[in-house]
Design a protein around this motif. Structure first.
Motif, PDB file in Angstrom:
ATOM      1  N   ARG A 281       0.890  -1.159   0.000  1.00  0.00           N
ATOM      2  CA  ARG A 281       0.000   0.000   0.000  1.00  0.00           C
ATOM      3  C   ARG A 281       0.934   1.215   0.000  1.00  0.00           C
ATOM      4  NH1 ARG A 281      -5.289  -1.307   1.010  1.00  0.00           N
ATOM      5  NH2 ARG A 281      -5.730   0.866   1.491  1.00  0.00           N
ATOM      6  N   TRP A 282       1.303   1.632  -1.183  1.00  0.00           N
ATOM      7  CA  TRP A 282       2.323   2.652  -1.373  1.00  0.00           C
ATOM      8  C   TRP A 282       1.880   3.992  -0.764  1.00  0.00           C
ATOM      9  CZ3 TRP A 282       6.894   1.049  -3.256  1.00  0.00           C
ATOM     10  CH2 TRP A 282       6.929  -0.099  -4.048  1.00  0.00           C
ATOM     11  N   PRO A 283       2.834   4.845  -0.405  1.00  0.00           N
ATOM     12  CA  PRO A 283       2.483   6.160   0.158  1.00  0.00           C
ATOM     13  C   PRO A 283       2.018   7.147  -0.899  1.00  0.00           C
ATOM     14  CG  PRO A 283       4.866   5.959  -0.028  1.00  0.00           C
ATOM     15  CD  PRO A 283       4.298   4.612  -0.408  1.00  0.00           C
ATOM     16  N   VAL A 284       1.122   8.017  -0.516  1.00  0.00           N
ATOM     17  CA  VAL A 284       0.728   9.173  -1.316  1.00  0.00           C
ATOM     18  C   VAL A 284       0.665  10.370  -0.372  1.00  0.00           C
ATOM     19  CG1 VAL A 284      -1.736   8.601  -1.024  1.00  0.00           C
ATOM     20  CG2 VAL A 284      -1.042  10.190  -2.822  1.00  0.00           C
ATOM     21  N   ILE A 285       1.178  11.486  -0.807  1.00  0.00           N
ATOM     22  CA  ILE A 285       1.131  12.701   0.004  1.00  0.00           C
ATOM     23  C   ILE A 285      -0.001  13.587  -0.501  1.00  0.00           C
ATOM     24  CG2 ILE A 285       2.363  14.845   0.568  1.00  0.00           C
ATOM     25  CD1 ILE A 285       4.925  13.221   0.630  1.00  0.00           C
ATOM     26  N   VAL A 286      -0.799  14.098   0.417  1.00  0.00           N
ATOM     27  CA  VAL A 286      -1.864  15.034   0.089  1.00  0.00           C
ATOM     28  C   VAL A 286      -1.480  16.384   0.683  1.00  0.00           C
ATOM     29  CG1 VAL A 286      -4.317  15.570   0.262  1.00  0.00           C
ATOM     30  CG2 VAL A 286      -3.561  13.176   0.127  1.00  0.00           C
ATOM     31  N   LEU A 287      -1.146  17.315  -0.180  1.00  0.00           N
ATOM     32  CA  LEU A 287      -0.744  18.663   0.229  1.00  0.00           C
ATOM     33  C   LEU A 287      -1.906  19.614  -0.007  1.00  0.00           C
ATOM     34  CD1 LEU A 287       1.310  20.920   1.008  1.00  0.00           C
ATOM     35  CD2 LEU A 287       1.972  20.964  -1.429  1.00  0.00           C
ATOM     36  N   THR A 288      -2.393  20.219   1.060  1.00  0.00           N
ATOM     37  CA  THR A 288      -3.458  21.217   0.944  1.00  0.00           C
ATOM     38  C   THR A 288      -2.874  22.579   1.276  1.00  0.00           C
ATOM     39  OG1 THR A 288      -5.110  19.588   1.627  1.00  0.00           O
ATOM     40  CG2 THR A 288      -5.742  21.905   1.725  1.00  0.00           C
ATOM     41  N   SER A 289      -2.877  23.473   0.298  1.00  0.00           N
ATOM     42  CA  SER A 289      -2.315  24.817   0.479  1.00  0.00           C
ATOM     43  C   SER A 289      -3.160  25.799  -0.317  1.00  0.00           C
ATOM     44  CB  SER A 289      -0.856  24.871   0.017  1.00  0.00           C
ATOM     45  OG  SER A 289      -0.762  24.640  -1.378  1.00  0.00           O
ATOM     46  N   PRO A 290      -3.086  27.087  -0.008  1.00  0.00           N
ATOM     47  CA  PRO A 290      -3.919  28.061  -0.729  1.00  0.00           C
ATOM     48  C   PRO A 290      -3.509  28.192  -2.195  1.00  0.00           C
ATOM     49  CG  PRO A 290      -3.057  28.976   1.325  1.00  0.00           C
ATOM     50  CD  PRO A 290      -2.301  27.715   1.072  1.00  0.00           C
ATOM     51  N   LYS A 291      -4.462  28.370  -3.053  1.00  0.00           N
ATOM     52  CA  LYS A 291      -4.158  28.659  -4.451  1.00  0.00           C
ATOM     53  C   LYS A 291      -3.514  30.035  -4.518  1.00  0.00           C
ATOM     54  CE  LYS A 291      -6.111  28.020  -9.057  1.00  0.00           C
ATOM     55  NZ  LYS A 291      -5.663  26.655  -9.343  1.00  0.00           N
ATOM     56  N   GLY A 292      -2.396  30.102  -5.261  1.00  0.00           N
ATOM     57  CA  GLY A 292      -1.690  31.379  -5.324  1.00  0.00           C
ATOM     58  C   GLY A 292      -1.027  31.757  -4.013  1.00  0.00           C
TER      59      GLY A 292
END
Length: 793
Positions: A281-292
């Protein structure tokens, strides 16, 4: 998996400062590319004339990608990783160009873009500017194997890159807009095909910044729990980095990346050294940051950062824009403190330059992303060893694809150590009668297996998933990183990847103009289950139009071959698999059919691409009364059957038979490198005699290719007329007037000197067509004289 920067510190205070400063430098260069044509280091107050007259490009995704790139640099150095970078979000060019410039690769590839103030000015001026570079990660961008002009394919490209590349990690940034496309949504399942023992790894980084051009994105507007369940349901282990405060985000990203790389390497170690065959079950990173992110908070009183308004150009500068826009742009640029980042000459200060990896460890300099540098020739057996005996034309029946399947099996077995060749297809390798390949390899498959499964293994040279998008994307990634492959598909459904073909053809065309890009192996399409033999599937499976689509592209890139029999198919396949930097389309049937040429005759005929079949004609070197031309296996059969009728009933008519293998021979040599000169074309087709041309595809394609030839007014083409149903094989030709009876009638209509002899023969052929319809509707099969027909010299 959440990261907690309060309990884990992966960055010292100095490391935090340096990675943040490096990020600021990349952001500054990204904004500079969008706006500036002068004053690149803001050494003087910003004036209107320093700004480009047109600001074109996309800011919204750039700061997030700059953030990711800076952190990937850190883990490459910390773990000594072999990593490439794929920029999936639309128009992320400013970020990728900025980072390859900062690491030094860009100036090495383009020496005029120097590491100083003069070079910065050129870097800024060229972006989205006439004669410059595009706004996405194009072939001109060092380190790129992914054309960012169209969304949906980054993850499948990433997986294609790491197949048979065990030391490679493909870091794939996926925009949340891109994640809404069908190909990308399906590509998450590629983890069921990745062997941790023999393949590399893909590290997806899903970048949620919330918006597309003007709409919110789906994955950014569902709950954390729903997103987590979605990714885990796909078989991934997510690591989350969320926020907007830079220092906290840097620490969180460093933590997540360290954990993800450790996770990834543990998966590989278990498979390679402990014999663990469990699918990771390979890793995935979820990056949540503001647009712009880090851009202007508001413009003209409206929120900008974190909204859709940050997608492209946040602040417009023009003669009619408010004066405060210029001031706001200046403040934005100075917020990155360029005087701290670049020395008096405009070079990145040494402590920041040291943040990038060195040599080929730089993602922009990784030779895997310039696959022609690594390309090795295939070990190719002699295709003539696989030829079938043809004692006389038409005396043998064989399936063309079954014959070439034996050739492909030998190629697979000869290129296993290390593996350098794969066959890709949407669950059609057996259906297309290439079953011989399963005598030497299996389908690669990492999901569960059951007792009655067939040809499945954790390692194999055949890649099948019922998604043409994935097969195409995997193959493109495989080719772009220096390997070879073949895509086999039903002819009608290859249209599913029309747009992917477009993008790859454009990539090849553009990369040919770049001396530092090396040629890669050709993209080879093998199309079978063709329009003329879909009698059991019907109208939905009947479409030969992909070749029309292909021929729209540059003549330097595309090739189309329609071999008439198995020996010709062997010769064509050998040629295409040896070729470089083309898109080759091969169309051939899979059903048993008459074989016309010996292997030596096929080799000569295919080398020439077009020729007179003297054994079939009756002109005997004289001026013919009519030219019977054919291109494709079924058109060749029907043409020869028509010729046999004419030879029997009108033996004094002088007939020339011309067979076309290389379709682009019909073009002028000034339009295509394979084209015939006017003199050679006229020698085959004459300047004045009627030409009855039986063609595999839509008739107007032949008219288009020959429209300016001397004898064009006498060219009459029969082909697919968009008539089809579930019917007999021969009836498909009758419905589209490609059958032998209609072809003979076409000849009679153009030879009025035949008088009554022609009239009586024409009537008998019309009667045959009536008899044919009566017979098939009562017996469900073609008339014996059709099924049992054989060529007689």
């Amino acid at each position: 998996m959440e990261t907690d920067s309060t309990t884990q510190k992966h960055l010292t205070a100095n490391e935090l400062y340096l990675i943040d400063a490096y990020w600021r430098a990349a952001n500054y260069l990204s904004v500079g590319q969008l706006y500036l044509r002068d004053n690149p280091l803001m050494r003087m107050p910003l004036r209107f004339e320093h700004v480009k007259s047109q600001q074109l490009g996309h800011w919204g995704t750039s700061p997030g990608q700059n953030f990711i790139y800076a952190h990937l640099n850190r883990v490459i150095k910390a773990f000594d990783l072999n990593m490439i970078y794929l920029s999936g979000p639309g128009h992320g060019g400013p970020a990728v160009v900025a980072n390859t410039y900062l690491e030094g690769t860009y100036s090495e590839v383009y020496p005029a873009i120097t590491q100083d103030e003069t070079g910065l000015k050129k870097l800024f001026c060229q972006f989205s500017f006439p004669g410059g570079i595009s706004s996405h990660a194009s072939p001109q961008t060092p380190g790129s194997i992914h054309e960012g002009g169209e969304l949906g394919y980054s993850l499948s490209h990433a997986f294609g890159a790491v197949f048979d590349n065990p030391d490679l990690i493909a870091a794939c940034v996926i925009g949340d807009g891109e994640a809404e496309t069908g190909p990308l949504a399906t590509a998450w399942h590629s983890n069921k095909f990745l062997n941790p023992a023999t393949d590399g790894a893909v590290l997806p980084i899903l970048h949620l910044n919330g918006y597309k051009i003007s709409n919110p994105t789906v994955l950014a507007r569902i709950s954390h729990n729903e997103l987590d369940q979605l990714l885990r349901g796909y078989g991934w282990t997510p690591y989350y980095v969320t926020g907007n405060e830079p220092n906290l985000m840097h620490e969180a990203m460093a933590t997540a990346l360290d954990e993800a790389i450790n996770h990834l390497q543990q998966c590989q170690f278990a498979a390679r050294h402990e014999g663990d065959t469990t699918r990771p079950r390979w890793p995935v990173i979820v990056l949540t940051s503001p647009k712009g992110w880090t851009g202007p908070k508001k413009v003209d009183g409206k929120p900008n950062e974190g909204t859709f308004r940050a997608h492209q150009i946040p602040i417009t500068i023009s003669a009619t824009s408010p004066p405060e826009h210029l001031t706001q742009l200046e403040n934005w640029l100075r917020s990155y403190k360029p005087d701290e980042l670049f020395d008096e000459h405009g070079r990145l200060v040494p402590e920041l330059a040291a943040q990038a990896p060195r040599g080929n460890r730089r993602m922009g300099a990784n030779p895997v992303a310039n696959g022609g540098l690594l390309l090795r020739d295939l070990h190719m057996p002699d295709f003539t060893d696989f030829g079938i005996g043809v004692p006389a034309p038409g005396s043998v029946l064989a399936s063309d694809t079954q014959v070439v399947g034996q050739f492909l099996a030998k190629i697979i077995s000869d290129n296993q150590s290390p593996r350098n060749f794969r066959v890709f297809g949407p669950d059609e390798t057996l259906s297309n009668r290439l079953e011989a390949v399963f005598g030497v390899t299996n389908r690669q498959w990492m999901a569960d297996e059951r007792e009655n499964d067939q040809f499945l293994a954790s390692s194999g040279s055949v890649m099948e998933m019922l998604s043409e998008h994935q097969c195409e994307g995997w193959l493109e990634g495989y080719l772009l990183t220096g390997r070879h492959g073949l895509f086999n598909s039903y002819e009608a459904f290859i249209h599913i990847v029309d747009s992917m073909f477009n993008q790859h053809a454009k990539w090849l065309k553009t990369s040919m103009e770049l001396p530092w890009r090396r040629k890669i192996a050709s993209l080879n399409y093998f199309l079978t289950s063709t329009v003329w033999r879909q009698d059991h599937n019907g109208f939905t499976h009947q479409d030969p139009g992909f070749i029309d689509h292909v021929i729209n592209k540059k003549a330097s890139i595309v090739r189309v071959y329609l071999p008439p029999d198995a020996n010709c198919l062997l010769s064509v396949m050998d040629h295409c698999l040896r070729s470089r930097h083309y898109v080759n389309v091969i169309v051939a049937g899979k059903h048993p059919a008459p074989q016309w040429l010996t292997i030596d005759a096929a080799r000569r005929h295919c080398t020439e691409g077009i020729g007179i079949w003297a054994w079939a004609g009756t002109d005997d070197g004289a001026e013919p009364d009519v030219v019977m031309a054919c291109c494709g296996d079924v058109p060749t059969l029907e043409t020869l059957a028509a010729v046999s009728i004419l030879r029997e009933h009108l033996p004094d008519v002088k007939i020339r038979v011309v067979n076309v293998v290389d379709l682009l021979k019909l073009e002028r040599n000034t339009a295509h490198p394979h084209g015939l000169s006017d003199a050679d074309y006229d020698a085959l087709f004459t300047k004045t005699k009627p030409v009855i041309f039986a063609f595999h595809g839509y008739p107007w394609l032949v008219h288009r290719l020959t429209y300016n030839r001397a004898n064009n007014s006498n060219m009459h083409v029969r082909g697919y007329q968009e008539e089809g149903t579930i019917t007999t094989a021969f009836d498909m030709t009758v419905l589209n007037e490609l059958d032998r009876f209609h072809l003979v009638i076409d000849v009679l209509d153009r030879l009025p000197q035949l008088g009554n002899r022609g009239a009586y023969l024409k009537q008998s052929l019309k009667d045959k067509l009536v008899d044919h319809h009566y017979y098939i509707t009562r017996h469900g099969k073609d008339m014996p004289e059709i099924l049992d027909w054989q060529w007689k010299s």
